[in-house]
Motif scaffolding. Structure first.
Motif, PDB file in Angstrom:
ATOM      1  N   TRP A  57       0.839  -1.194   0.000  1.00 41.02           N
ATOM      2  CA  TRP A  57       0.000   0.000   0.000  1.00 41.02           C
ATOM      3  C   TRP A  57       0.872   1.241   0.000  1.00 41.02           C
ATOM      4  N   THR A  58       0.336   2.342  -0.528  1.00 42.15           N
ATOM      5  CA  THR A  58       0.993   3.647  -0.466  1.00 42.15           C
ATOM      6  C   THR A  58      -0.013   4.658   0.083  1.00 42.15           C
ATOM      7  N   ASP A  59       0.473   5.845   0.361  1.00 47.88           N
ATOM      8  CA  ASP A  59      -0.436   6.918   0.755  1.00 47.88           C
ATOM      9  C   ASP A  59      -0.685   7.867  -0.420  1.00 47.88           C
ATOM     10  N   SER A  60      -0.558   7.340  -1.630  1.00 53.04           N
ATOM     11  CA  SER A  60      -0.801   8.135  -2.835  1.00 53.04           C
ATOM     12  C   SER A  60      -2.274   8.513  -2.926  1.00 53.04           C
ATOM     13  N   VAL A  94     -14.619   5.092   7.552  1.00 46.56           N
ATOM     14  CA  VAL A  94     -13.543   5.527   6.661  1.00 46.56           C
ATOM     15  C   VAL A  94     -14.204   6.263   5.499  1.00 46.56           C
ATOM     16  N   GLY A  95     -14.571   7.511   5.768  1.00 46.03           N
ATOM     17  CA  GLY A  95     -15.269   8.308   4.775  1.00 46.03           C
ATOM     18  C   GLY A  95     -14.586   9.621   4.458  1.00 46.03           C
ATOM     19  N   THR A  96     -13.414   9.840   5.057  1.00 43.06           N
ATOM     20  CA  THR A  96     -12.670  11.074   4.794  1.00 43.06           C
ATOM     21  C   THR A  96     -11.233  10.704   4.420  1.00 43.06           C
ATOM     22  N   ILE A  97     -10.541  11.646   3.798  1.00 42.25           N
ATOM     23  CA  ILE A  97      -9.139  11.419   3.448  1.00 42.25           C
ATOM     24  C   ILE A  97      -8.329  11.131   4.703  1.00 42.25           C
ATOM     25  N   GLU A  98      -8.606  11.853   5.778  1.00 38.75           N
ATOM     26  CA  GLU A  98      -7.868  11.641   7.020  1.00 38.75           C
ATOM     27  C   GLU A  98      -8.077  10.228   7.564  1.00 38.75           C
ATOM     28  N   ALA A  99      -9.324   9.742   7.512  1.00 43.90           N
ATOM     29  CA  ALA A  99      -9.606   8.384   7.991  1.00 43.90           C
ATOM     30  C   ALA A  99      -8.942   7.343   7.089  1.00 43.90           C
ATOM     31  N   ALA A 100      -8.949   7.573   5.776  1.00 49.15           N
ATOM     32  CA  ALA A 100      -8.280   6.648   4.855  1.00 49.15           C
ATOM     33  C   ALA A 100      -6.779   6.612   5.130  1.00 49.15           C
ATOM     34  N   LEU A 101      -6.197   7.762   5.407  1.00 51.70           N
ATOM     35  CA  LEU A 101      -4.767   7.808   5.730  1.00 51.70           C
ATOM     36  C   LEU A 101      -4.472   7.104   7.056  1.00 51.70           C
ATOM     37  N   ARG A 102      -5.388   7.227   8.027  1.00 52.13           N
ATOM     38  CA  ARG A 102      -5.206   6.483   9.285  1.00 52.13           C
ATOM     39  C   ARG A 102      -5.279   4.985   9.035  1.00 52.13           C
ATOM     40  N   TRP A 103      -6.204   4.556   8.138  1.00 50.30           N
ATOM     41  CA  TRP A 103      -6.331   3.136   7.850  1.00 50.30           C
ATOM     42  C   TRP A 103      -5.058   2.583   7.208  1.00 50.30           C
ATOM     43  N   VAL A 104      -4.486   3.314   6.258  1.00 52.96           N
ATOM     44  CA  VAL A 104      -3.331   2.812   5.513  1.00 52.96           C
ATOM     45  C   VAL A 104      -2.005   3.023   6.245  1.00 52.96           C
ATOM     46  N   SER A 105      -1.946   3.951   7.187  1.00 52.78           N
ATOM     47  CA  SER A 105      -0.661   4.321   7.792  1.00 52.78           C
ATOM     48  C   SER A 105       0.111   3.159   8.419  1.00 52.78           C
ATOM     49  N   PRO A 106      -0.533   2.183   9.091  1.00 52.07           N
ATOM     50  CA  PRO A 106       0.272   1.090   9.647  1.00 52.07           C
ATOM     51  C   PRO A 106       0.989   0.247   8.591  1.00 52.07           C
ATOM     52  N   ILE A 120      -9.280   3.381  -1.231  1.00 50.61           N
ATOM     53  CA  ILE A 120      -9.718   3.028   0.126  1.00 50.61           C
ATOM     54  C   ILE A 120     -11.083   3.657   0.404  1.00 50.61           C
ATOM     55  N   LEU A 121     -11.239   4.919   0.054  1.00 49.53           N
ATOM     56  CA  LEU A 121     -12.525   5.595   0.256  1.00 49.53           C
ATOM     57  C   LEU A 121     -13.632   4.910  -0.542  1.00 49.53           C
ATOM     58  N   ALA A 122     -13.342   4.525  -1.780  1.00 54.13           N
ATOM     59  CA  ALA A 122     -14.350   3.836  -2.606  1.00 54.13           C
ATOM     60  C   ALA A 122     -14.730   2.498  -1.992  1.00 54.13           C
ATOM     61  N   ALA A 123     -13.752   1.773  -1.464  1.00 54.24           N
ATOM     62  CA  ALA A 123     -14.024   0.451  -0.876  1.00 54.24           C
ATOM     63  C   ALA A 123     -14.912   0.562   0.357  1.00 54.24           C
ATOM     64  N   ALA A 181       0.417  -6.344   4.832  1.00 49.65           N
ATOM     65  CA  ALA A 181      -0.815  -6.036   4.099  1.00 49.65           C
ATOM     66  C   ALA A 181      -0.436  -5.688   2.678  1.00 49.65           C
ATOM     67  N   PHE A 182      -1.225  -6.183   1.750  1.00 54.28           N
ATOM     68  CA  PHE A 182      -0.992  -5.911   0.346  1.00 54.28           C
ATOM     69  C   PHE A 182      -2.268  -5.404  -0.299  1.00 54.28           C
ATOM     70  N   ALA A 183      -2.100  -4.415  -1.158  1.00 56.61           N
ATOM     71  CA  ALA A 183      -3.197  -3.989  -2.009  1.00 56.61           C
ATOM     72  C   ALA A 183      -3.333  -5.004  -3.134  1.00 56.61           C
ATOM     73  N   ILE A 184      -4.564  -5.308  -3.508  1.00 54.31           N
ATOM     74  CA  ILE A 184      -4.816  -6.105  -4.702  1.00 54.31           C
ATOM     75  C   ILE A 184      -4.880  -5.096  -5.842  1.00 54.31           C
TER      76      ILE A 184
END
Length: 193
Positions: free
Chosen positions: A17-20, A44-56, A27-30, A67-70
């Motif tokens: 995953w990236t934070d691109s 997870v409905g905001t950019i900030e929440a999506a960034l919190r989800w992906v940050s780990p 992530i928001l679409a999912a 964790a891997f993105a498909i």
């Protein structure tokens, strides 16, 4: 619900995953669907929440899991991860999701099988465990196709948020796959860059 156009010809693979902007939008679409809305422990409905989800998952050395993105045609259309990795017992907990717009293509099973191969051969694990809510039998079909074997039902095992943001407990059906179990009858997605 946010929809993304998916190319049909490009092969899918697993990647970090990236934070691109593209990954954050994916992530928001999912998480913009009823069945995914409460899966992350917070909406997870905001950019900030999506960034919190992906940050780990941005620094694999700092996280006790993988964790891997498909990836399909340069778009992240799902996630597969192994967490709670126990090196002593060589075990991990597996979870997965695919965005609603990318379902029905066998991606979850192929990605889960690919993650299992990575965990067995790259991380040296022996047993992978997963569970799905009993009200989501499709997830059980994903597990079976990925080579996991049903082991039983656990009452009140998982807690997710409902559509109103309230925590709800779910019974789950548990599965496991051992390193020396037969390989599934599908082509696993490979880890790439």
């Amino acid at each position: 619900m946010t929809a993304l156009h998916l190319p049909d010809a490009d092969p899918a693979y697993l990647r970090p995953w990236t934070d691109s902007e593209t990954d954050v939008e994916a992530i928001l679409a999912a998480f913009d669907s009823e069945d995914m809305a409460g899966q992350a422990g917070e909406p997870v409905g905001t950019i900030e929440a999506a960034l919190r989800w992906v940050s780990p998952w941005l620094d694999p050395l700092a996280t006790p899991g993988v964790a891997f993105a498909i990836d399909m045609g340069g778009l992240a259309v799902g996630n597969v991860m192994a967490t709670a990795i126990d090196k002593r017992h060589e075990t991990a907990w597996v979870s997965y999701w695919v965005s609603p717009h990318a379902r029905g293509r066998g991606l979850a099973s192929a990605a889960t099988a690919g993650l299992a191969e990575h965990c067995f051969h790259e991380l040296g694990l022996y047993r992978l465990e997963l569970a799905h809510r009993v009200n989501n039998p499709g997830s059980g079909r994903v597990a079976v196709k990925a080579g996991f074997v049903a082991e039983g039902t656990e009452r009140g095992k998982l807690k997710y948020l409902d559509e109103y943001g309230r925590p709800v407990r779910f019974d789950v059906r548990t599965f496991a796959r051992l390193r020396d179990d037969p390989s599934p009858r599908l082509v696993p997605l490979r880890v790439g860059n």
